[in-house]
Design a protein around this motif. Structure first.
Motif, PDB file in Angstrom:
ATOM      1  N   ARG A 128       0.887  -1.210  -0.015  1.00  0.00           N
ATOM      2  CA  ARG A 128       0.121  -0.083  -0.017  1.00  0.00           C
ATOM      3  C   ARG A 128       0.872   1.069   0.157  1.00  0.00           C
ATOM      4  NH1 ARG A 128      -2.128   2.972   4.108  1.00  0.00           N
ATOM      5  NH2 ARG A 128      -1.484   1.527   5.700  1.00  0.00           N
ATOM      6  N   ILE A 129       1.969   1.190   0.753  1.00  0.00           N
ATOM      7  CA  ILE A 129       2.753   2.378   0.886  1.00  0.00           C
ATOM      8  C   ILE A 129       3.517   2.657  -0.496  1.00  0.00           C
ATOM      9  CG2 ILE A 129       5.128   3.440   1.747  1.00  0.00           C
ATOM     10  CD1 ILE A 129       3.895   2.079   4.379  1.00  0.00           C
ATOM     11  N   LEU A 130       4.113   1.704  -1.220  1.00  0.00           N
ATOM     12  CA  LEU A 130       4.650   1.768  -2.609  1.00  0.00           C
ATOM     13  C   LEU A 130       3.571   2.204  -3.570  1.00  0.00           C
ATOM     14  CD1 LEU A 130       6.821  -1.706  -2.516  1.00  0.00           C
ATOM     15  CD2 LEU A 130       7.537   0.672  -2.107  1.00  0.00           C
ATOM     16  N   ALA A 131       2.359   1.589  -3.412  1.00  0.00           N
ATOM     17  CA  ALA A 131       1.454   2.121  -4.238  1.00  0.00           C
ATOM     18  C   ALA A 131       1.053   3.664  -4.061  1.00  0.00           C
ATOM     19  CB  ALA A 131       0.322   1.456  -4.216  1.00  0.00           C
ATOM     20  N   ILE A 132       1.177   4.010  -3.011  1.00  0.00           N
ATOM     21  CA  ILE A 132       0.869   5.482  -2.864  1.00  0.00           C
ATOM     22  C   ILE A 132       2.136   6.312  -3.217  1.00  0.00           C
ATOM     23  CG2 ILE A 132       0.649   7.117  -0.769  1.00  0.00           C
ATOM     24  CD1 ILE A 132      -0.861   5.461   0.661  1.00  0.00           C
ATOM     25  N   ILE A 133       3.380   5.691  -3.074  1.00  0.00           N
ATOM     26  CA  ILE A 133       4.557   6.500  -3.510  1.00  0.00           C
ATOM     27  C   ILE A 133       4.340   6.429  -4.886  1.00  0.00           C
ATOM     28  CG2 ILE A 133       7.004   6.432  -3.597  1.00  0.00           C
ATOM     29  CD1 ILE A 133       7.105   5.405  -0.851  1.00  0.00           C
ATOM     30  N   GLY A 134       3.921   5.268  -5.787  1.00  0.00           N
ATOM     31  CA  GLY A 134       4.183   5.242  -7.136  1.00  0.00           C
ATOM     32  C   GLY A 134       3.285   6.375  -7.821  1.00  0.00           C
ATOM     33  N   ILE A 135       1.918   6.484  -7.156  1.00  0.00           N
ATOM     34  CA  ILE A 135       1.104   7.349  -7.656  1.00  0.00           C
ATOM     35  C   ILE A 135       1.498   8.930  -7.481  1.00  0.00           C
ATOM     36  CG2 ILE A 135      -1.261   8.267  -7.139  1.00  0.00           C
ATOM     37  CD1 ILE A 135      -2.014   5.522  -6.444  1.00  0.00           C
ATOM     38  N   ILE A 136       2.187   9.144  -6.395  1.00  0.00           N
ATOM     39  CA  ILE A 136       2.680  10.636  -6.215  1.00  0.00           C
ATOM     40  C   ILE A 136       3.993  10.704  -7.169  1.00  0.00           C
ATOM     41  CG2 ILE A 136       4.046  12.008  -4.502  1.00  0.00           C
ATOM     42  CD1 ILE A 136       2.188  10.754  -2.525  1.00  0.00           C
ATOM     43  N   LEU A 137       4.779   9.721  -7.341  1.00  0.00           N
ATOM     44  CA  LEU A 137       5.885   9.907  -8.226  1.00  0.00           C
ATOM     45  C   LEU A 137       5.686   9.839  -9.761  1.00  0.00           C
ATOM     46  CD1 LEU A 137       8.846   8.574  -5.918  1.00  0.00           C
ATOM     47  CD2 LEU A 137       7.995  10.683  -6.033  1.00  0.00           C
ATOM     48  N   PHE A 138       4.684   9.246  -9.980  1.00  0.00           N
ATOM     49  CA  PHE A 138       4.359   8.819 -11.411  1.00  0.00           C
ATOM     50  C   PHE A 138       4.381  10.232 -12.426  1.00  0.00           C
ATOM     51  CE2 PHE A 138       1.316   8.640 -15.041  1.00  0.00           C
ATOM     52  CZ  PHE A 138       2.051   7.433 -15.778  1.00  0.00           C
ATOM     53  N   PRO A 139       3.823  11.443 -11.940  1.00  0.00           N
ATOM     54  CA  PRO A 139       4.175  12.307 -12.794  1.00  0.00           C
ATOM     55  C   PRO A 139       5.568  12.920 -13.087  1.00  0.00           C
ATOM     56  CG  PRO A 139       2.231  12.905 -11.215  1.00  0.00           C
ATOM     57  CD  PRO A 139       2.920  11.612 -10.855  1.00  0.00           C
ATOM     58  N   LEU A 140       6.204  12.799 -11.896  1.00  0.00           N
ATOM     59  CA  LEU A 140       7.680  13.189 -11.858  1.00  0.00           C
ATOM     60  C   LEU A 140       8.619  12.355 -12.876  1.00  0.00           C
ATOM     61  CD1 LEU A 140       8.330  14.014  -8.193  1.00  0.00           C
ATOM     62  CD2 LEU A 140       7.985  15.701  -9.996  1.00  0.00           C
ATOM     63  N   ILE A 141       8.153  10.975 -12.721  1.00  0.00           N
ATOM     64  CA  ILE A 141       8.870  10.016 -13.522  1.00  0.00           C
ATOM     65  C   ILE A 141       8.644  10.168 -15.156  1.00  0.00           C
ATOM     66  CG2 ILE A 141       8.863   7.596 -13.881  1.00  0.00           C
ATOM     67  CD1 ILE A 141       8.438   7.149 -11.065  1.00  0.00           C
ATOM     68  N   LEU A 142       7.227  10.738 -15.404  1.00  0.00           N
ATOM     69  CA  LEU A 142       6.890  10.830 -16.348  1.00  0.00           C
ATOM     70  C   LEU A 142       7.564  12.025 -17.163  1.00  0.00           C
ATOM     71  CD1 LEU A 142       4.969   9.694 -18.440  1.00  0.00           C
ATOM     72  CD2 LEU A 142       3.299  11.554 -17.944  1.00  0.00           C
ATOM     73  N   LEU A 143       7.845  13.016 -16.508  1.00  0.00           N
ATOM     74  CA  LEU A 143       8.650  14.133 -16.578  1.00  0.00           C
ATOM     75  C   LEU A 143      10.112  13.915 -17.008  1.00  0.00           C
ATOM     76  CD1 LEU A 143       7.304  16.842 -14.504  1.00  0.00           C
ATOM     77  CD2 LEU A 143       6.829  16.729 -16.929  1.00  0.00           C
ATOM     78  N   ILE A 144      10.548  13.013 -16.314  1.00  0.00           N
ATOM     79  CA  ILE A 144      12.070  12.510 -16.506  1.00  0.00           C
ATOM     80  C   ILE A 144      12.215  11.641 -18.021  1.00  0.00           C
ATOM     81  CG2 ILE A 144      13.904  10.886 -15.480  1.00  0.00           C
ATOM     82  CD1 ILE A 144      12.850  11.637 -12.446  1.00  0.00           C
ATOM     83  N   CYS A 145      11.179  11.087 -18.363  1.00  0.00           N
ATOM     84  CA  CYS A 145      11.340  10.183 -19.583  1.00  0.00           C
ATOM     85  C   CYS A 145      11.241  11.370 -20.819  1.00  0.00           C
ATOM     86  CB  CYS A 145       9.862   9.307 -19.602  1.00  0.00           C
ATOM     87  SG  CYS A 145       9.924   7.969 -18.399  1.00  0.00           S
ATOM     88  N   PHE A 146      10.834  12.476 -20.722  1.00  0.00           N
ATOM     89  CA  PHE A 146      10.907  13.295 -21.706  1.00  0.00           C
ATOM     90  C   PHE A 146      12.029  14.234 -21.635  1.00  0.00           C
ATOM     91  CE2 PHE A 146       6.319  12.259 -21.612  1.00  0.00           C
ATOM     92  CZ  PHE A 146       6.163  12.189 -23.049  1.00  0.00           C
ATOM     93  N   ARG A 147      12.799  14.429 -22.580  1.00  0.00           N
ATOM     94  CA  ARG A 147      14.128  15.215 -22.746  1.00  0.00           C
ATOM     95  C   ARG A 147      13.921  16.158 -23.869  1.00  0.00           C
ATOM     96  NH1 ARG A 147      18.312  13.270 -19.773  1.00  0.00           N
ATOM     97  NH2 ARG A 147      17.608  12.264 -17.923  1.00  0.00           N
TER      98      ARG A 147
END
Length: 275
Positions: A25-44
């Protein structure tokens, strides 16, 4: 009644969450929070004057070199190497070169280049700028050693073009294009400068004496012709006499006594045959 009360209390107990479920559950919450940041990292974003070499698991991706614009990368698997395509330059350190006529000179040069093939520049050479500097130094020393001092001083542009062509043959394998090689200064030893200055001064003095002697010969020839004309017509001598007097009278700062011979106006031409 007592049994029904026991069953009711057992049914109303809350379900206790296990430790694994808490971690997920904690990992899922962290993934939901960090998903936009990870998505931004994928674009250069690759700028107009750069190209991106993308390597996935150590191998070059098919779309490399990528850019300019937005590119897509996968974190932890893709690595990006940016290559600048703009013109770069570097100054060579002063090099002491022995010319063909055994004269030691110090040469200062500058080199302009740009990266033409980004893949070759990344895969075939470790540091293209340092390698360009070393090959330029070696090539310039070899080419200048084939020319005399006079050729080096008078044909600097030709030597620069020849150096650029020779360096470009090697740097093509590295994806680097040499644009221009300029020999800025050629420093001579102080003793050689003094000797060259003395030689040039002696040459100038000799030329001046030759010109002066030629002028005296022409002046003597003109005076000879003028004297022959005056001997044939003495009145010309009188006019010359008066012209000299007028020239002296123009200077009013001094007083000049100029004798005027009385027999000059009545002078008659002498016959050479009678003499």
């Amino acid at each position: 009644m007592e049994q029904r009360a026991k069953t009711d209390t057992t049914n109303t107990r809350y379900y206790k969450e296990s430790r694994k479920e808490k971690v997920f559950r904690i990992l899922a919450i962290i993934g939901i929070i960090l998903f936009p940041l990870i998505l931004l990292i994928c674009f250069r974003v690759v700028k107009q004057y750069k190209r991106a070499i993308i390597m996935r698991f150590g191998r070059v991706r098919k779309d490399s070199p990528a850019g300019p614009g937005i590119i897509w990368v996968i974190p932890c698997t893709d690595s990006i190497h940016m290559v600048d395509l703009r013109t770069q330059s570097f100054n060579l350190p002063p090099q002491e070169v022995l010319t063909k006529d055994s004269v030691t000179v110090t040469v200062d040069a500058v080199v302009y280049f740009h990266i033409d093939k980004p893949l070759h520049c990344l895969l075939n050479i470790q540091s293209n700028k340092y390698a360009n500097e070393l090959i330029t130094i070696a090539t310039i020393r070899n080419i200048l050693g084939q020319h005399s001092l006079y050729t080096l001083l008078t044909s600097r542009e030709t030597i620069s073009q020849k150096s650029r062509a020779e360096i470009d043959k090697t740097t093509q394998l590295w994806g680097v294009k040499i644009e221009r090689v300029e020999i800025k200064d050629v420093f001579l030893p102080f003793e050689l400068q003094k000797a060259m200055a003395a030689e040039a001064e002696g040459t100038r003095i000799a030329k001046a004496k030759v010109i002066e002697a030629a002028g005296e010969i022409k002046a003597a020839e003109n005076l000879k012709e003028a004297s022959l004309i005056m001997m044939e017509n003495p009145h010309i001598m009188l006019l010359r006499y008066l012209q000299t007097l007028n020239y002296i009278a123009a200077d009013q700062s001094t007083t000049v006594l100029f004798p005027f011979p009385i027999e000059l106006p009545g002078a008659r031409p002498q016959c050479h045959k009678c003499n």
